[in-house]
Motif scaffolding. Structure first.
Motif, PDB file in Angstrom:
ATOM      1  N   GLN A  89      -5.048  -0.978  -0.556  1.00  0.00           N
ATOM      2  CA  GLN A  89      -4.880  -0.940   0.889  1.00  0.00           C
ATOM      3  C   GLN A  89      -5.708   0.221   1.408  1.00  0.00           C
ATOM      4  O   GLN A  89      -5.460   1.378   1.062  1.00  0.00           O
ATOM      5  CB  GLN A  89      -3.417  -0.751   1.293  1.00  0.00           C
ATOM      6  N   HIS A 124       0.643  -3.791   6.965  1.00  0.00           N
ATOM      7  CA  HIS A 124      -0.430  -3.755   5.968  1.00  0.00           C
ATOM      8  C   HIS A 124      -1.331  -4.961   6.143  1.00  0.00           C
ATOM      9  O   HIS A 124      -1.102  -5.827   6.981  1.00  0.00           O
ATOM     10  CB  HIS A 124       0.153  -3.716   4.555  1.00  0.00           C
ATOM     11  N   GLY A 174       0.822  -1.196   0.000  1.00  0.00           N
ATOM     12  CA  GLY A 174       0.000   0.000   0.000  1.00  0.00           C
ATOM     13  C   GLY A 174       0.858   1.248   0.000  1.00  0.00           C
ATOM     14  O   GLY A 174       2.014   1.235  -0.431  1.00  0.00           O
TER      15      GLY A 174
END
Length: 243
Positions: A142, A134, A65
Motif C-alpha cells: 500500500q 485503502h 496496509g
C-alpha cells in the motif's frame, strides 16, 4: 522532489532511523499538509447484501496496509466503539512489530473494529474499507509500504461476514470501477493480536508526522467528504474505549 520523496518514505524506514526525528522537525516547518499531493475521493456502490442488525456489538477485522491509517479512518466512523491496531494471519509468537514489519511472519497489519450493528452495518464498514481506507488493487503493498504484511485482506468472524465480503468483491470487480482487479483476500479469522501500545491511536496523536500527513490525513478528509452522515468528528480512541 526531495521533500516529496522524504515524506513518502515507508513507515518502517521512518520508525527505524535516528534521523526521523530531525527530519520530522524540518518538514513541519514547511507546513507539509499544504504541500501534499491531493488524493481524490472514490465513490463506490454499497454491497447488495448486508448483515442483519442485532443487539450486541460485533467485530470486523480488516487489513489494508499500514494500520495507522486504517485505524484512524474507522475511529471516525459513527457506530464504531473501538478500533485497535494489531496483527492477524500468523502465530502468536510472531505477533510483534519487529517481526511483522520485517516480513518474517504470516501476519498482516490489521485493525479490529468493534461496532454497534444498530448504528453501522458490516456492509457499510466494507464500503468505507474499499473506498476510503485503502486501495484494494495493490497486491502485497500500500503506497510506500511493500511486503505481504501490508496486503489487503478481510478476516471474517462467521459465514455471514464471509458471504457479504466475497459477494461485495465480486460485485466491485464486475463494475470494473477500479480499472484493475480487486486483490483483497477473504480468510477465516484465526486470531487477532493487538499491536504494541505506541501504535495505538497513532494518527490522532501524531497528525503532523510526515508519513501520516502525506499518506493518511487525506483518507480522513475523503471519509468526511464521501460519508458526511457517518463521519464522527471526535475519534474513538483505544485508551478511551478501555476506560
Amino acid at each position: 522532489m526531495t521533500k516529496l520523496f522524504e515524506i513518502s518514505l515507508s513507515k518502517r524506514t521512518l520508525l527505524g532511523t535516528i534521523a526521523a526525528a530531525a527530519m520530522t522537525a524540518a518538514l513541519l516547518s514547511l507546513s507539509p499538509r499544504a504541500t501534499m499531493a491531493a488524493e481524490p475521493a472514490f465513490l463506490i456502490p454499497p454491497p447488495s447484501i448486508d448483515a442483519t442488525a442485532s443487539g450486541n456489538t460485533q467485530k470486523a477485522i480488516f487489513a489494508g496496509g499500514c494500520f495507522w491509517g486504517v485505524q484512524g479512518v474507522f475511529q471516525h466512523v459513527k457506530g464504531v466503539k473501538n478500533a485497535v491496531s494489531g496483527y492477524s494471519g500468523g502465530d502468536q509468537a510472531t505477533a510483534n512489530y519487529e517481526t511483522v514489519s520485517g516480513g518474517r511472519s504470516d501476519h498482516a497489519e490489521a485493525v479490529e473494529i468493534t461496532y454497534d450493528p444498530k448504528e453501522v452495518t458490516y456492509g457499510q464498514l466494507l464500503q468505507v474499507f474499499f473506498s476510503v481506507a485503502h486501495n484494494p488493487t495493490q497486491l502485497n503493498y500500500q503506497g510506500p509500504d511493500h511486503g505481504p504484511q501490508y496486503r489487503s485482506e478481510i478476516f471474517t468472524t462467521d459465514d455471514e461476514q464471509k458471504k457479504i465480503a466475497q459477494t461485495y468483491i465480486a460485485e466491485l470487480d464486475k463494475t470494473r470501477i477500479y480499472g484493475e482487479p480487486v486483490v483483497t483476500k477473504v480468510s477465516d479469522l484465526s486470531a487477532f493480536y493487538p499491536a504494541e501500545d505506541y501504535h495505538q491511536d497513532f494518527l490522532t496523536l501524531n497528525p503532523t508526522y510526515p508519513y501520516i500527513v502525506y499518506n493518511d490525513m487525506p483518507k480522513i478528509d475523503n471519509l468526511k467528504a464521501l460519508f458526511p452522515d457517518s463521519f464522527a468528528s471526535t475519534p474513538v480512541l483505544v485508551l478511551k474505549a478501555k476506560g
